[in-house]
Design a protein around this motif. Structure first.
Motif, PDB file in Angstrom:
ATOM      1  N   CYS A 126       0.341  -1.412   0.132  1.00 44.43           N
ATOM      2  CA  CYS A 126       0.168   0.109  -0.101  1.00 44.43           C
ATOM      3  C   CYS A 126       1.053   1.029  -0.208  1.00 44.43           C
ATOM      4  CB  CYS A 126      -1.146   0.238   1.184  1.00 44.43           C
ATOM      5  SG  CYS A 126      -1.798   1.708   1.351  1.00 44.43           S
ATOM      6  N   CYS A 129      -0.852   3.657   3.598  1.00 39.85           N
ATOM      7  CA  CYS A 129      -0.394   2.911   4.782  1.00 39.85           C
ATOM      8  C   CYS A 129       0.569   1.950   4.751  1.00 39.85           C
ATOM      9  CB  CYS A 129      -1.254   1.992   5.564  1.00 39.85           C
ATOM     10  SG  CYS A 129      -1.767   0.781   4.882  1.00 39.85           S
ATOM     11  N   CYS A 143      -5.861  -1.138  -1.623  1.00 42.05           N
ATOM     12  CA  CYS A 143      -5.966  -1.493   0.313  1.00 42.05           C
ATOM     13  C   CYS A 143      -6.729  -2.107   1.352  1.00 42.05           C
ATOM     14  CB  CYS A 143      -4.747  -0.569   1.235  1.00 42.05           C
ATOM     15  SG  CYS A 143      -4.547  -0.925   2.698  1.00 42.05           S
ATOM     16  N   CYS A 146      -6.735   0.087   4.604  1.00 39.61           N
ATOM     17  CA  CYS A 146      -6.915   1.847   4.394  1.00 39.61           C
ATOM     18  C   CYS A 146      -7.924   2.441   2.820  1.00 39.61           C
ATOM     19  CB  CYS A 146      -5.523   3.194   4.679  1.00 39.61           C
ATOM     20  SG  CYS A 146      -4.561   2.948   3.377  1.00 39.61           S
ATOM     21  N   GLY A 148      -5.743   2.806   0.110  1.00 40.38           N
ATOM     22  CA  GLY A 148      -4.805   3.514  -0.355  1.00 40.38           C
ATOM     23  C   GLY A 148      -4.619   2.585  -1.514  1.00 40.38           C
TER      24      GLY A 148
HETATM   25 ZN    ZN Z   1      -3.206   1.169   3.573  1.00 36.80          ZN
END
Ligand code: ZN
Ligand code: ADP
Length: 209
Positions: A126, A129, A143, A146, A148
């Motif tokens: 990711c 994070c 991700c 999160c 991402g």
């Molecule tokens: Zn992430």
């Protein structure tokens, strides 16, 4: 107390298993690779230099790693233990750790070579994070933690993987003997699915209490 070290070649699944062990026992996951990628070395010049060492698949000097880890282990969340993932990687780092903190067990993820390449080539990280996943468990390119965007790691290229593997054999492999002599080595079969390996690790850890 559970002061644990995870050992195993690049791509043996240390990061994946560390997350599971930490959930199970409520202790922090300390990944030195992730700390370095996040830029834990305050000086920007040094940080740039370290990132280029990492991109080449080489090792960061012991004295920098030792200080970084010592600082991290001083934090209050380590009071009941920790899982170190990616440290120690050399005998000097292992000696430093024994002298300053001491660990209870070194868990070796004993992984057949043919699985390693497959795991590294399937690794996605990711960009937000730092979470690390294998493509086989992903359904989208975001991700799961999160949201991402996922990408590949700068050091996951075929030449760099080979170099990291050679460095592992020369400098890190001797840690197996080091921890065996201290009667701290726990050898776990790292083949099979991630879930199978997790079960083996957790079962063994429970039996060791
Ligand atoms: Zn992430
Ligand atoms: P992998 O999961 O493939 O083992 P990591 O994320 O643990 O890789 O580490 C990535 C890179 O970070 C290493 O190749 C090395 O350059 C650097 N690094 C991480 N931990 C250490 C360490 N203990 N000593 C020296 N370099 C380290």
């Amino acid at each position: 107390m559970r002061k644990l070290v995870l050992l195993g070649p690049p791509g043996s699944g240390k990061g994946t298993q560390a997350v599971k062990i930490c959930e199970e026992f409520g202790i922090p996951h300390i990944s030195t690779g992730q700390m370095l990628r996040e830029g834990h070395l305050a000086d920007p010049e040094l940080d740039r230099e370290m990132k280029s060492i990492m991109a080449r698949g080489e090792l960061i000097p012991d004295y920098l790693m030792n200080e970084m880890v010592k600082e991290r282990l001083r934090k209050s969340d380590c009071i009941n233990g920790f899982v170190l993932d990616g440290f120690p990687r050399t005998i000097d780092q292992a000696k430093f750790l024994e002298e300053n903190v001491g660990v209870d067990y070194a868990i070796l993820l004993d992984t057949p070579e043919e699985l390693i390449e497959e795991r590294i080539c399937g690794r996605r990280v990711c960009t937000v994070c730092g979470g690390s996943y294998h493509v086989s468990i992903l359904t989208t390119n975001v991700c799961p933690k999160c949201g991402g965007e996922l990408g590949t790691r700068a050091d996951d290229t075929p030449e760099t993987i080979r170099k990291r593997f050679d460095i592992y054999q020369c400098l890190t492999f001797p840690l197996i003997e080091y921890y065996t002599k201290l009667s701290k080595l726990v050898d776990i079969d790292g083949s099979g699915s991630f879930e199978e390996v997790t079960k083996r690790v957790i079962n063994v850890m429970r039996s060791l209490k």
